[in-house]
Design a protein around this motif. Structure first.
Motif, PDB file in Angstrom:
ATOM      1  N   ILE A   1      23.399  12.890 -52.376  1.00 29.93           N
ATOM      2  CA  ILE A   1      24.787  12.781 -52.820  1.00 29.93           C
ATOM      3  C   ILE A   1      25.055  13.747 -53.972  1.00 29.93           C
ATOM      4  N   SER A   2      24.111  13.868 -54.900  1.00 25.51           N
ATOM      5  CA  SER A   2      24.279  14.792 -56.027  1.00 25.51           C
ATOM      6  C   SER A   2      24.357  16.238 -55.542  1.00 25.51           C
ATOM      7  N   GLU A   3      23.510  16.591 -54.573  1.00 26.56           N
ATOM      8  CA  GLU A   3      23.566  17.947 -54.024  1.00 26.56           C
ATOM      9  C   GLU A   3      24.908  18.216 -53.363  1.00 26.56           C
ATOM     10  N   SER A   4      25.394  17.243 -52.612  1.00 24.48           N
ATOM     11  CA  SER A   4      26.697  17.406 -51.962  1.00 24.48           C
ATOM     12  C   SER A   4      27.811  17.543 -52.998  1.00 24.48           C
ATOM     13  N   THR A   5      27.705  16.784 -54.087  1.00 30.46           N
ATOM     14  CA  THR A   5      28.717  16.865 -55.142  1.00 30.46           C
ATOM     15  C   THR A   5      28.703  18.228 -55.810  1.00 30.46           C
ATOM     16  N   LEU A   6      27.511  18.737 -56.142  1.00 36.52           N
ATOM     17  CA  LEU A   6      27.415  20.044 -56.788  1.00 36.52           C
ATOM     18  C   LEU A   6      27.910  21.151 -55.856  1.00 36.52           C
ATOM     19  N   ALA A   7      27.544  21.063 -54.578  1.00 30.24           N
ATOM     20  CA  ALA A   7      28.033  22.057 -53.622  1.00 30.24           C
ATOM     21  C   ALA A   7      29.533  21.940 -53.437  1.00 30.24           C
ATOM     22  N   PHE A   8      30.043  20.699 -53.440  1.00 31.25           N
ATOM     23  CA  PHE A   8      31.486  20.481 -53.312  1.00 31.25           C
ATOM     24  C   PHE A   8      32.238  21.086 -54.485  1.00 31.25           C
ATOM     25  N   LEU A   9      31.618  21.095 -55.658  1.00 26.92           N
ATOM     26  CA  LEU A   9      32.245  21.670 -56.846  1.00 26.92           C
ATOM     27  C   LEU A   9      32.059  23.182 -56.929  1.00 26.92           C
ATOM     28  N   GLY A  10      31.400  23.770 -55.935  1.00 34.82           N
ATOM     29  CA  GLY A  10      31.242  25.213 -55.911  1.00 34.82           C
ATOM     30  C   GLY A  10      30.062  25.722 -56.703  1.00 34.82           C
ATOM     31  N   LEU A  11      29.087  24.849 -57.027  1.00 30.76           N
ATOM     32  CA  LEU A  11      27.929  25.248 -57.829  1.00 30.76           C
ATOM     33  C   LEU A  11      26.697  25.513 -56.980  1.00 30.76           C
ATOM     34  N   GLY A  12      26.829  25.435 -55.673  1.00 28.90           N
ATOM     35  CA  GLY A  12      25.696  25.693 -54.793  1.00 28.90           C
ATOM     36  C   GLY A  12      25.642  27.147 -54.363  1.00 28.90           C
ATOM     37  N   ASP A  13      24.690  27.446 -53.509  1.00 27.21           N
ATOM     38  CA  ASP A  13      24.528  28.797 -52.968  1.00 27.21           C
ATOM     39  C   ASP A  13      25.482  28.969 -51.795  1.00 27.21           C
ATOM     40  N   THR A  14      26.463  29.839 -51.965  1.00 26.67           N
ATOM     41  CA  THR A  14      27.484  30.023 -50.926  1.00 26.67           C
ATOM     42  C   THR A  14      26.943  30.721 -49.685  1.00 26.67           C
ATOM     43  N   THR A  15      25.756  31.320 -49.782  1.00 28.77           N
ATOM     44  CA  THR A  15      25.186  32.019 -48.626  1.00 28.77           C
ATOM     45  C   THR A  15      24.421  31.068 -47.705  1.00 28.77           C
ATOM     46  N   LEU A  16      24.210  29.832 -48.129  1.00 31.26           N
ATOM     47  CA  LEU A  16      23.468  28.858 -47.335  1.00 31.26           C
ATOM     48  C   LEU A  16      24.378  27.731 -46.885  1.00 31.26           C
ATOM     49  N   GLN A  17      24.046  27.177 -45.740  1.00 25.53           N
ATOM     50  CA  GLN A  17      24.815  26.063 -45.212  1.00 25.53           C
ATOM     51  C   GLN A  17      24.260  24.751 -45.755  1.00 25.53           C
ATOM     52  N   SER A  18      25.137  23.886 -46.201  1.00 33.61           N
ATOM     53  CA  SER A  18      24.767  22.525 -46.587  1.00 33.61           C
ATOM     54  C   SER A  18      25.956  21.633 -46.291  1.00 33.61           C
ATOM     55  N   TRP A  19      25.696  20.345 -46.207  1.00 30.60           N
ATOM     56  CA  TRP A  19      26.787  19.418 -45.915  1.00 30.60           C
ATOM     57  C   TRP A  19      27.808  19.410 -47.045  1.00 30.60           C
ATOM     58  N   GLY A  20      27.339  19.595 -48.273  1.00 35.33           N
ATOM     59  CA  GLY A  20      28.273  19.671 -49.387  1.00 35.33           C
ATOM     60  C   GLY A  20      29.142  20.916 -49.340  1.00 35.33           C
ATOM     61  N   SER A  21      28.558  22.046 -48.920  1.00 37.38           N
ATOM     62  CA  SER A  21      29.346  23.280 -48.825  1.00 37.38           C
ATOM     63  C   SER A  21      30.383  23.187 -47.707  1.00 37.38           C
ATOM     64  N   ILE A  22      30.084  22.438 -46.643  1.00 35.61           N
ATOM     65  CA  ILE A  22      31.078  22.229 -45.585  1.00 35.61           C
ATOM     66  C   ILE A  22      32.268  21.455 -46.130  1.00 35.61           C
ATOM     67  N   LEU A  23      32.003  20.426 -46.918  1.00 36.57           N
ATOM     68  CA  LEU A  23      33.097  19.684 -47.555  1.00 36.57           C
ATOM     69  C   LEU A  23      33.865  20.565 -48.526  1.00 36.57           C
ATOM     70  N   LYS A  24      33.150  21.456 -49.217  1.00 34.99           N
ATOM     71  CA  LYS A  24      33.823  22.380 -50.143  1.00 34.99           C
ATOM     72  C   LYS A  24      34.768  23.303 -49.386  1.00 34.99           C
ATOM     73  N   ASN A  25      34.314  23.854 -48.253  1.00 36.45           N
ATOM     74  CA  ASN A  25      35.186  24.705 -47.439  1.00 36.45           C
ATOM     75  C   ASN A  25      36.378  23.930 -46.908  1.00 36.45           C
ATOM     76  N   ALA A  26      36.162  22.671 -46.529  1.00 40.96           N
ATOM     77  CA  ALA A  26      37.259  21.843 -46.044  1.00 40.96           C
ATOM     78  C   ALA A  26      38.285  21.604 -47.142  1.00 40.96           C
ATOM     79  N   MET A  27      37.832  21.416 -48.368  1.00 45.21           N
ATOM     80  CA  MET A  27      38.770  21.236 -49.472  1.00 45.21           C
ATOM     81  C   MET A  27      39.541  22.523 -49.748  1.00 45.21           C
ATOM     82  N   ASP A  28      38.882  23.673 -49.647  1.00 52.43           N
ATOM     83  CA  ASP A  28      39.551  24.951 -49.928  1.00 52.43           C
ATOM     84  C   ASP A  28      40.705  25.222 -48.975  1.00 52.43           C
ATOM     85  N   VAL A  29      40.598  24.746 -47.733  1.00 47.87           N
ATOM     86  CA  VAL A  29      41.660  24.990 -46.746  1.00 47.87           C
ATOM     87  C   VAL A  29      42.543  23.766 -46.568  1.00 47.87           C
ATOM     88  N   SER A  30      42.388  22.768 -47.462  1.00 48.88           N
ATOM     89  CA  SER A  30      43.210  21.545 -47.409  1.00 48.88           C
ATOM     90  C   SER A  30      43.136  20.878 -46.040  1.00 48.88           C
TER      91      SER A  30
END
Length: 304
Positions: A233-262
């Protein structure tokens, strides 16, 4: 007529035999917990999917330059089982590759947290005087600090990457484990065989390695399975906040992309729902396993 002499085993061999017997008994009891087995089977499937991600979904399927004719934001269908994202990439492909990062961060950060928490907790419970009090004050300091905020600070200061997130989570989530281990250490310290070991001249290292560490390991094991879910959950939260590696796929980064496009407000529900459900199911599976392990290793719960 000669009779065969009984086999004489060394103390070390007897100790390993007892450990092997205890492990077999543990596996037998764990197999009787239906909820724990459900969680274990689901996690094994997720782990196999993550390991064989290059076979299940080749990396070329994530190349946006090869997805010119693919419909963006396509809803789930036979052609697109879990829908597509804002660049036309299949959500299921991103989920398969994202499982690698999410599980890696969860397991590695938990291992770091457990090692630090176990060492500090045993030290705080075993040693008395100034050193023991200092260890306890350090534990209290990290307990009152919001771990997520501290992890955000570390992730923003250090270079972005998977190992940065692992270090940030591992260094900020060990205090709870240390407090539990300290309490168990104090309980083990009060037993008679510890006093006998001291009377026979055993030093701190012998007492810690031979008596205290085996006494707290079952509790640490049960706490580990519960902490992995929090780390994911912490990893997903950090990736959701844009603090993860944008070149790698993670479940948190998918949620981050979903938030960026509303996606949530634009009707692209699958973009948010799929990774969200995956995170919930994995965390729930680790929790079910943790409860099963706790019921087996805790004599109080086992007797009920």
């Amino acid at each position: 007529m000669t009779t065969a002499s009984p086999t004489i085993r060394s103390p070390r061999a007897l100790a390993w035999h007892r450990r092997g017997t205890a492990f077999v008994d543990f596996c037998r009891e764990f197999a009787q917990h239906r909820a724990g087995m459900v969680g274990l089977v689901f996690l094994v499937i997720v782990a196999l999917v993550a390991i064989f991600a290059p076979v299940i979904a080749p990396a070329s399927m994530l190349d946006v330059t090869k997805l010119v004719d693919v419909q963006r934001f396509a809803p789930p269908s036979w052609e697109h089982p879990l829908g597509t994202d804002h660049q036309g990439r299949e959500i299921w492909v991103r989920m398969v590759w994202g499982a690698r990062v999410s599980l890696l961060v969860g397991l590695a950060a938990t291992a770091m947290s457990m090692i630090i928490g176990t060492l500090v907790g045993i030290a705080a419970g075993h040693f008395t005087g100034f050193f023991g009090g200092l260890m306890m004050r350090i534990i209290d300091f990290f307990l009152v600090l919001p771990s997520l905020i501290l992890a955000i600070v570390l992730s923003s200061v250090l270079s972005r990457g998977v190992w940065t997130i692992i270090i940030a989570i591992g260094l900020t989530s060990w205090a709870g484990t240390a407090r539990v281990v300290r309490a168990q250490t104090l309980s083990v310290e009060s037993r008679d065989y510890i006093e006998r070991s001291r009377a026979l001249g055993a030093g701190h290292w012998h007492i810690i390695m031979k008596h205290l560490l085996p006494g707290v390991l079952p509790l640490v094991l049960a706490n580990t399975t519960l902490t992995v879910g929090s780390a994911i959950i912490s990893e997903s939260t950090l990736a959701f906040l844009g603090l993860g590696d944008t070149t790698l796929q993670s479940w948190g980064s998918i949620l981050k992309n979903a938030m960026d496009v509303s996606a949530a407000t634009s009707g692209y529900w699958w973009y948010v729902l799929v990774p969200g459900i995956a995170i919930v199911l994995v965390v729930l599976s680790f929790t079910l396993m943790g409860r099963a392990v706790e019921n087996i290793t805790n004599p109080t719960l086992r007797s009920r």
